[in-house]
Design a protein around this motif. Structure first.
Motif, mmCIF file in Angstrom:
data_model
loop_
_atom_site.group_PDB
_atom_site.id
_atom_site.type_symbol
_atom_site.label_atom_id
_atom_site.label_comp_id
_atom_site.label_asym_id
_atom_site.label_seq_id
_atom_site.Cartn_x
_atom_site.Cartn_y
_atom_site.Cartn_z
ATOM 1 N N LEU A 256 33.764 65.537 57.711
ATOM 2 C CA LEU A 256 32.333 65.535 57.389
ATOM 3 C C LEU A 256 32.016 64.469 56.338
ATOM 4 C CD1 LEU A 256 29.570 66.780 57.856
ATOM 5 C CD2 LEU A 256 30.119 68.471 56.098
ATOM 6 N N LEU B 95 32.038 61.108 58.068
ATOM 7 C CA LEU B 95 30.807 60.936 58.853
ATOM 8 C C LEU B 95 29.623 60.622 57.944
ATOM 9 C CD1 LEU B 95 31.018 63.830 61.481
ATOM 10 C CD2 LEU B 95 31.277 61.375 61.890
ATOM 11 N N ARG B 96 29.513 61.340 56.854
ATOM 12 C CA ARG B 96 28.402 61.121 55.915
ATOM 13 C C ARG B 96 28.448 59.708 55.356
ATOM 14 N NH1 ARG B 96 23.440 62.806 54.898
ATOM 15 N NH2 ARG B 96 22.918 62.647 52.725
ATOM 16 N N ALA C 142 27.311 57.308 57.993
ATOM 17 C CA ALA C 142 25.869 57.406 58.222
ATOM 18 C C ALA C 142 25.073 56.783 57.074
ATOM 19 C CB ALA C 142 25.456 58.870 58.408
ATOM 20 N N LYS D 86 25.789 52.224 57.012
ATOM 21 C CA LYS D 86 26.030 51.783 58.382
ATOM 22 C C LYS D 86 26.550 50.359 58.438
ATOM 23 C CE LYS D 86 22.272 54.694 59.742
ATOM 24 N NZ LYS D 86 20.872 54.702 59.845
ATOM 25 N N ASP E 177 18.804 65.365 61.342
ATOM 26 C CA ASP E 177 19.344 64.580 62.459
ATOM 27 C C ASP E 177 20.088 63.320 62.009
ATOM 28 O OD1 ASP E 177 18.414 66.421 64.318
ATOM 29 O OD2 ASP E 177 16.475 65.435 64.497
ATOM 30 N N THR E 178 20.837 63.443 60.954
ATOM 31 C CA THR E 178 21.604 62.321 60.412
ATOM 32 C C THR E 178 22.622 61.785 61.408
ATOM 33 O OG1 THR E 178 21.424 63.350 58.241
ATOM 34 C CG2 THR E 178 23.067 61.604 58.462
ATOM 35 N N TYR E 179 23.165 62.667 62.240
ATOM 36 C CA TYR E 179 24.294 62.291 63.076
ATOM 37 C C TYR E 179 23.953 62.088 64.548
ATOM 38 C CZ TYR E 179 26.482 63.793 58.809
ATOM 39 O OH TYR E 179 26.813 63.926 57.501
ATOM 40 N N ARG F 200 22.835 59.887 67.865
ATOM 41 C CA ARG F 200 23.111 58.523 68.301
ATOM 42 C C ARG F 200 22.376 58.264 69.608
ATOM 43 N NH1 ARG F 200 29.656 58.045 67.709
ATOM 44 N NH2 ARG F 200 29.542 56.723 65.902
ATOM 45 N N TRP G 22 25.109 55.986 63.509
ATOM 46 C CA TRP G 22 24.564 57.304 63.197
ATOM 47 C C TRP G 22 23.103 57.181 62.778
ATOM 48 C CZ3 TRP G 22 27.817 60.671 64.958
ATOM 49 C CH2 TRP G 22 29.182 60.444 64.885
#
Length: 161
Positions: free
Chosen positions: A18, A21-22, A25, A28, A61-63, A65, A79
């Protein structure tokens, strides 16, 4: 971000995933962010943070695509898909906000981006607060063809609530 060999199983692995991913995001493309700053412009996220009360922004909806596979788009799926959406407060009053991200595909509007924008407008209508839109876009995402034009139609006809 490196490609994972397996799904995270332990709590520590899940939290680390996580966190990765953060970070992906939030940052980028450092090169694109530098270009934006060199133009004297802020990034979408910086604009939202400057507008809202400190610490009040809750991103949604950060993740997500985009789903496009034509024109090599399947190899570039950042992301958040060119828009930052969420809610927060200004002087303690709730607002919903979207901020188009020029550092991703020139802020061009595609199907998933429009879905995010409509979702935040629907939320604003449901909870009875204003929507603030920060536009920084190159127009429709031509790689998505007619789908991006349909997305414009949906984004301008929201909210549905």
């Amino acid at each position: 971000m490196t490609q994972r060999q397996h799904n995270p199983e332990s709590l520590e692995e899940r939290l680390a995933h996580l966190h990765e991913l953060r970070e992906a995001a939030m940052h980028k493309s450092p090169e694109a962010e530098k270009k934006q700053h060199d133009r004297g412009k802020q990034t979408a996220r910086e604009r939202v943070e400057k507008l809202l009360d400190p610490g009040s922004f809750q991103e949604l909806d950060t993740y997500v695509r985009h789903r496009t596979v034509e024109f090599g788009m399947e190899r570039n799926r950042p992301w958040g898909d060119a828009v930052v959406t969420g809610h927060g407060t200004i002087d303690g009053r709730r607002v919903c906000v979207f901020s188009q991200d020029f550092t991703v595909f020139g802020g061009s509007l595609g199907e998933v981006m429009a879905e995010k924008m409509c979702k935040i407008m629907d939320l604003a209508a449901k909870i009875g607060c204003p929507v603030i839109g920060i536009n920084d876009s190159g127009g429709a995402r031509i790689q998505e063809g007619v789908v991006s034009l349909g997305a414009y139609s949906r984004a301008t006809s929201c909210p549905r609530a």
